[in-house]
Design an enzyme around this catalytic site. Structure first.
Site, PDB file in Angstrom:
ATOM      1  N   LYS A 119      26.271  41.073  37.247  1.00 49.06           N
ATOM      2  CA  LYS A 119      27.090  40.052  37.915  1.00 49.06           C
ATOM      3  C   LYS A 119      26.940  38.696  37.228  1.00 49.06           C
ATOM      4  O   LYS A 119      27.878  37.897  37.226  1.00 49.06           O
ATOM      5  CB  LYS A 119      26.702  39.936  39.387  1.00 49.06           C
ATOM      6  CG  LYS A 119      27.042  41.130  40.251  1.00 49.06           C
ATOM      7  CD  LYS A 119      28.545  41.442  40.237  1.00 49.06           C
ATOM      8  CE  LYS A 119      28.882  42.629  39.353  1.00 49.06           C
ATOM      9  NZ  LYS A 119      30.335  42.939  39.341  1.00 49.06           N
ATOM     10  N   HIS A 145      34.981  34.301  43.500  1.00 48.18           N
ATOM     11  CA  HIS A 145      34.488  35.673  43.338  1.00 48.18           C
ATOM     12  C   HIS A 145      33.326  35.733  42.353  1.00 48.18           C
ATOM     13  O   HIS A 145      32.307  36.368  42.617  1.00 48.18           O
ATOM     14  CB  HIS A 145      35.645  36.555  42.854  1.00 48.18           C
ATOM     15  CG  HIS A 145      35.266  37.990  42.663  1.00 48.18           C
ATOM     16  ND1 HIS A 145      35.344  38.611  41.439  1.00 48.18           N
ATOM     17  CD2 HIS A 145      34.796  38.929  43.519  1.00 48.18           C
ATOM     18  CE1 HIS A 145      34.944  39.870  41.555  1.00 48.18           C
ATOM     19  NE2 HIS A 145      34.605  40.088  42.803  1.00 48.18           N
ATOM     20  N   LYS A 199      48.683  48.120  36.247  1.00 46.26           N
ATOM     21  CA  LYS A 199      47.937  46.892  36.500  1.00 46.26           C
ATOM     22  C   LYS A 199      47.800  46.594  37.989  1.00 46.26           C
ATOM     23  O   LYS A 199      46.708  46.265  38.481  1.00 46.26           O
ATOM     24  CB  LYS A 199      48.612  45.713  35.799  1.00 46.26           C
ATOM     25  CG  LYS A 199      47.930  44.375  36.047  1.00 46.26           C
ATOM     26  CD  LYS A 199      48.669  43.244  35.352  1.00 46.26           C
ATOM     27  CE  LYS A 199      47.992  41.911  35.618  1.00 46.26           C
ATOM     28  NZ  LYS A 199      48.719  40.790  34.950  1.00 46.26           N
TER      29      LYS A 199
END
Length: 306
Positions: A119, A145, A199
């Site tokens: 992350k 995010h 997508k």
């Protein structure tokens, strides 16, 4: 401040997982805070200022290697999550954290730590956008995010490295295998665009992942489970907010109708006026408005022939 420092030290000493407390970038939250502050400063201030009078970096090969790394790293996390217990011996109704010395418990702890480190590497996504001057990609959704996920991962590896909440990491890693595969294919050039029709389904996968996480954590709250309910509540709130953010993005990107230009048939000798200003004259174009096969493409304007 002294009282607050003592409280923090006592809290960490009492609740921090003894197995992971000395692992790289775990321990004190100060290290993570410095990384995230540097990330935000670079992406919002330092980076754009540095790139102001410079041409965008291409970084094509660097980004391709980065995407390949992310695909294999996240695939490894999915494998480790399954081998450590999910879909094999863990209970979806309630799974406490295994603090024992067993091989599977240590394997899960290592997987949670690896997820936390990955992350942090995700932050490079935004760095690449800034260096390439893709500022339209640096949205609130993107920044939020990428900033909150390392923090959530830090909480997991520091206090609950395994158990019920770790399903989030497995689901997220699975989605990122697909996501970074898409990014890698897109980086190969325009000739790959015809193969990237899927997508929008990546965003759908992200929404499904958050729905699973929300349901998975909400259903355990009323149960008698030794997994800390505070983390179930926090994960549920976060998953719900991500559903709202990604859902809003999906609606804007794939559902809302974008205004289409008006196509007016005219003769080859034509001039198109918009708000009284001539835009096209004698088949030539200016200011981005053009004449194609005898058609003048205008927006909120009018066409008239000579």
């Amino acid at each position: 401040m002294a009282s607050l420092t003592r409280w923090y030290s006592d809290f960490m000493r009492h609740y921090q997982d003894p197995w992971t407390k000395d692992w790289f970038l775990v321990g004190s939250a100060g290290k993570l805070a410095l990384i995230l502050i540097a990330y935000l400063l670079f992406c919002m201030k330092i980076g754009p200022s540095f790139m102001k009078d410079r041409k965008p970096f291409k970084l094509t090969r660097t980004i391709q290697l980065y995407n390949i790394f992310q695909v294999f790293a996240n695939a490894y996390l999915v494998y480790e999550g399954i081998q450590s217990g999910w879909f094999t011996k863990y209970s979806f109704k309630c799974e406490p954290v295994d603090y024992s010395e067993s091989e599977s418990a240590h394997r899960m702890r290592s997987a949670v730590w690896t997820y936390y480190i990955i992350k942090l590497t995700d932050l490079l996504d935004t760095v690449f956008f800034v260096l390439r001057k893709k500022y339209n990609q640096v949205t609130f959704l993107h920044m939020y995010h990428h900033s909150i996920m390392p923090f959530c991962s830090y909480i997991g590896v520091t206090f609950v490295p395994g158990g019920h909440g770790s399903l989030m990491g497995v689901c997220n890693a699975c989605v990122h295998v697909v996501l970074y595969s898409y990014y890698f294919l897109a980086s190969l050039g325009p000739e790959m665009q015809k193969y990237l029709w899927w997508k929008k389904y990546v965003t759908k996968m992200q929404l499904v992942q958050f729905l699973i996480i929300l349901t998975h954590n909400l259903q355990v709250i009323p149960r008698d489970c030794s997994y800390p309910k505070t983390f179930n509540i926090l994960l549920s709130i976060q998953a719900g907010y991500f559903i709202y953010l990604f859902g809003s993005f999906y609606v804007r990107a794939y559902i809302e109708k974008k205004p289409q230009p008006t196509i007016i048939k005219v003769e080859s000798q034509a001039k198109v006026e918009e708000n009284g200003n001539t835009i096209i004259s004698n088949g030539k174009y200016a200011n981005g408005t053009h004449l194609t096969n005898g058609s003048a493409v205008v927006s909120n304007g009018k066409a008239k022939t000579n």
